[in-house]
Design an enzyme around this catalytic site. Structure first.
Site, PDB file in Angstrom:
ATOM      1  CG  ASP A 132      -1.948  -1.017   1.279  1.00 19.52           C
ATOM      2  OD1 ASP A 132      -2.082  -1.765   0.304  1.00 19.52           O
ATOM      3  OD2 ASP A 132      -2.666  -1.077   2.291  1.00 19.52           O
ATOM      4  NE  ARG A 182      -3.700  -1.127  -4.461  1.00 17.42           N
ATOM      5  CZ  ARG A 182      -3.359  -1.723  -3.305  1.00 17.42           C
ATOM      6  NH1 ARG A 182      -3.487  -3.010  -3.150  1.00 17.42           N
ATOM      7  NH2 ARG A 182      -2.878  -1.015  -2.311  1.00 17.42           N
TER       8      ARG A 182
HETATM    9  P1  FDA Z   1     -14.087   8.490  -5.940  1.00 22.15           P
HETATM   10  O1  FDA Z   1     -13.685   8.731  -4.535  1.00 22.15           O
HETATM   11  O2  FDA Z   1     -14.208   9.648  -6.871  1.00 22.15           O
HETATM   12  O3  FDA Z   1     -15.436   7.686  -5.906  1.00 22.15           O
HETATM   13  C1  FDA Z   1     -16.170   7.362  -7.081  1.00 22.15           C
HETATM   14  C2  FDA Z   1     -17.463   6.701  -6.691  1.00 22.15           C
HETATM   15  O4  FDA Z   1     -17.180   5.439  -6.092  1.00 22.15           O
HETATM   16  C3  FDA Z   1     -18.274   7.445  -5.645  1.00 22.15           C
HETATM   17  O5  FDA Z   1     -19.103   8.403  -6.216  1.00 22.15           O
HETATM   18  C4  FDA Z   1     -19.040   6.314  -5.022  1.00 22.15           C
HETATM   19  O6  FDA Z   1     -20.139   5.941  -5.829  1.00 22.15           O
HETATM   20  C5  FDA Z   1     -18.053   5.214  -5.004  1.00 22.15           C
HETATM   21  N1  FDA Z   1     -17.239   5.221  -3.768  1.00 22.15           N
HETATM   22  C6  FDA Z   1     -15.943   5.562  -3.644  1.00 22.15           C
HETATM   23  N2  FDA Z   1     -15.523   5.429  -2.369  1.00 22.15           N
HETATM   24  C7  FDA Z   1     -16.600   5.005  -1.696  1.00 22.15           C
HETATM   25  C8  FDA Z   1     -16.822   4.690  -0.350  1.00 22.15           C
HETATM   26  N3  FDA Z   1     -15.864   4.782   0.571  1.00 22.15           N
HETATM   27  N4  FDA Z   1     -18.054   4.268  -0.005  1.00 22.15           N
HETATM   28  C9  FDA Z   1     -19.051   4.152  -0.904  1.00 22.15           C
HETATM   29  N5  FDA Z   1     -18.910   4.459  -2.202  1.00 22.15           N
HETATM   30  C10 FDA Z   1     -17.705   4.863  -2.586  1.00 22.15           C
HETATM   31  N6  FDA Z   1      -5.485   4.766  -1.141  1.00 22.15           N
HETATM   32  C11 FDA Z   1      -4.225   5.073  -0.745  1.00 22.15           C
HETATM   33  O7  FDA Z   1      -3.938   6.246  -0.485  1.00 22.15           O
HETATM   34  N7  FDA Z   1      -3.271   4.089  -0.606  1.00 22.15           N
HETATM   35  C12 FDA Z   1      -3.536   2.788  -0.914  1.00 22.15           C
HETATM   36  O8  FDA Z   1      -2.654   1.921  -0.800  1.00 22.15           O
HETATM   37  C13 FDA Z   1      -4.843   2.458  -1.373  1.00 22.15           C
HETATM   38  N8  FDA Z   1      -5.170   1.180  -1.705  1.00 22.15           N
HETATM   39  C14 FDA Z   1      -6.367   0.917  -2.307  1.00 22.15           C
HETATM   40  C15 FDA Z   1      -6.633  -0.359  -2.814  1.00 22.15           C
HETATM   41  C16 FDA Z   1      -7.821  -0.612  -3.482  1.00 22.15           C
HETATM   42  C17 FDA Z   1      -8.090  -1.979  -4.036  1.00 22.15           C
HETATM   43  C18 FDA Z   1      -8.784   0.441  -3.642  1.00 22.15           C
HETATM   44  C19 FDA Z   1     -10.066   0.213  -4.391  1.00 22.15           C
HETATM   45  C20 FDA Z   1      -8.538   1.688  -3.106  1.00 22.15           C
HETATM   46  C21 FDA Z   1      -7.347   1.940  -2.422  1.00 22.15           C
HETATM   47  N9  FDA Z   1      -7.083   3.197  -1.897  1.00 22.15           N
HETATM   48  C22 FDA Z   1      -5.809   3.481  -1.464  1.00 22.15           C
HETATM   49  C23 FDA Z   1      -8.164   4.206  -1.754  1.00 22.15           C
HETATM   50  C24 FDA Z   1      -8.205   5.154  -2.930  1.00 22.15           C
HETATM   51  O9  FDA Z   1      -7.105   6.034  -2.876  1.00 22.15           O
HETATM   52  C25 FDA Z   1      -9.486   5.995  -2.928  1.00 22.15           C
HETATM   53  O10 FDA Z   1      -9.559   6.738  -1.749  1.00 22.15           O
HETATM   54  C26 FDA Z   1     -10.773   5.178  -3.063  1.00 22.15           C
HETATM   55  O11 FDA Z   1     -10.612   4.107  -3.965  1.00 22.15           O
HETATM   56  C27 FDA Z   1     -11.929   6.071  -3.572  1.00 22.15           C
HETATM   57  O12 FDA Z   1     -11.602   6.599  -4.838  1.00 22.15           O
HETATM   58  P2  FDA Z   1     -12.341   6.164  -6.193  1.00 22.15           P
HETATM   59  O13 FDA Z   1     -11.314   5.980  -7.252  1.00 22.15           O
HETATM   60  O14 FDA Z   1     -13.240   5.039  -5.969  1.00 22.15           O
HETATM   61  O15 FDA Z   1     -13.112   7.478  -6.676  1.00 22.15           O
END
Ligand code: FDA
Length: 310
Positions: A132, A182
């Site tokens: 991570d 990732r």
């Molecule tokens: P965004 O936040 O714009 O969300 C898009 C849409 O997705 C939202 O409108 C909603 O519909 C849905 N959504 C997103 N988050 C949601 C939530 N919490 N609850 C409900 N719905 C939600 N970060 C980091 O700093 N270091 C890391 O090592 C990791 N590792 C990691 C692994 C994996 C497999 C994932 C999926 C995510 C991470 N993250 C992370 C977290 C990442 O940085 C980020 O904060 C989240 O994935 C949310 O961003 P989105 O790309 O989903 O877009």
């Protein structure tokens, strides 16, 4: 909304809140939407259910910033146990670790040894270890550890955060090494000196980085390209760039968090994409849960509903 986000991220760092909130039954109920349970067994059962729907997994034990070597050793033992149990059950599941959970702040060299032994153990079962990415102050040392490991093993990957300005350069320096990247947007509160403050800029940067990760150079180097996002626009962007470059749908992966956009996870699998669901488990869930709420303050509604619903 920014104020709510700021309060939640500040709460994620409060030891007092952690101590008191985690004892409260109603807080645990809210958390259940995002994690099947505190025990490894709960996570393994959830993996079985996901496998029925064609979804693979990634396990992560919650914990960060440990201050005692014994805690870091215990975390490493827990991951070894998880790898062994996953193998014994025949599950398609990798692990994802935080360096500060494995003792980075105490002794980075000893921490690297712990990760190396997990990667070695995972390689024997053809499993992958993801590292991570934490706050921006850890990026240099995390990438240093990753570079050392990827020079020795190919079953190791690192997370890169699109909200950081530096990530385009970091990706350029990693793309030829194989291993895995990732790509996520980034979950921590970072100052505008290091990270894009506006969502639109983060999203644009994300898509530019996707393009690089699907390039002939990356594929030629055997880079395992993973897109960790639930954002439909990012997902569609990945699909469009993949199709434009005639890349097969199973040549890259989407990773999403357990309990978030579940229907989208199943839909992608039905369209021939590879999807892994990251399942968190363990007792140290408070800072992580606060970050999940901060990502989408609308989740406070779900949390509130969990308090009052039967
Ligand atoms: P965004 O936040 O714009 O969300 C898009 C849409 O997705 C939202 O409108 C909603 O519909 C849905 N959504 C997103 N988050 C949601 C939530 N919490 N609850 C409900 N719905 C939600 N970060 C980091 O700093 N270091 C890391 O090592 C990791 N590792 C990691 C692994 C994996 C497999 C994932 C999926 C995510 C991470 N993250 C992370 C977290 C990442 O940085 C980020 O904060 C989240 O994935 C949310 O961003 P989105 O790309 O989903 O877009």
């Amino acid at each position: 909304m920014d104020l709510v986000r700021r309060v939640l991220l500040a709460a994620s760092r409060s030891a007092w809140l952690q101590r008191h909130a985690t004892e409260r039954f109603f807080v645990k109920r809210g958390v259940r939407r995002f994690m099947p349970g505190e025990a490894l067994d709960d996570a393994l059962k959830a993996l079985d259910a996901l496998a029925q729907q064609g979804l693979a997994g990634v396990l992560t034990e919650l914990g960060e910033s440990v201050s005692e070597p014994a805690m870091a050793d215990a975390a490493a033992r827990d991951y070894e146990d998880a790898l062994a149990r996953v193998h014994a059950r025949g599950l398609d599941c990798d692990i994802s670790v935080k360096l500060t959970h494995l003792g980075h702040d105490i002794d980075p060299e000893r921490c690297l040894e712990r990760v190396r032994s997990l990667v070695t153990r995972a390689a024997a079962n053809r499993r992958f270890v993801w590292i991570d990415m934490e706050q921006h102050s850890y990026v240099d040392s995390t990438l240093r550890a990753y570079r050392q490991l990827v020079a020795e093993f190919q079953n190791v990957g690192v997370c890169l955060q699109a909200y950081l300005y530096r990530t385009a350069d970091d990706l350029s320096s990693l793309i030829g090494l194989g291993g895995g990247v990732r790509l996520v947007k980034g979950a921590y509160r970072e100052p505008p000196t290091v990270a894009y403050p506006r969502k639109r800029d983060v999203d644009d940067h994300y898509l530019a980085l996707v393009d690089r990760m699907l390039s002939a150079e990356a594929r030629g180097a055997g880079l395992r390209a993973v897109f960790g996002t639930h954002d439909r626009r990012m997902i569609e962007g990945v699909q469009a760039l993949g199709a434009a470059a005639s890349i097969p749908t199973d040549a890259f992966e989407f990773h999403m968090l357990y309990g978030i956009r579940t229907a989208e996870q199943v839909r992608l699998v039905s369209e021939g994409y590879r999807v892994r669901v990251l399942i968190s488990y363990g007792a140290q869930w408070f800072p992580w849960y606060m970050r999940r709420l901060a990502e989408r303050p609308a989740n406070l509604l779900f949390a509130a509903r969990a308090v009052f619903s039967r």
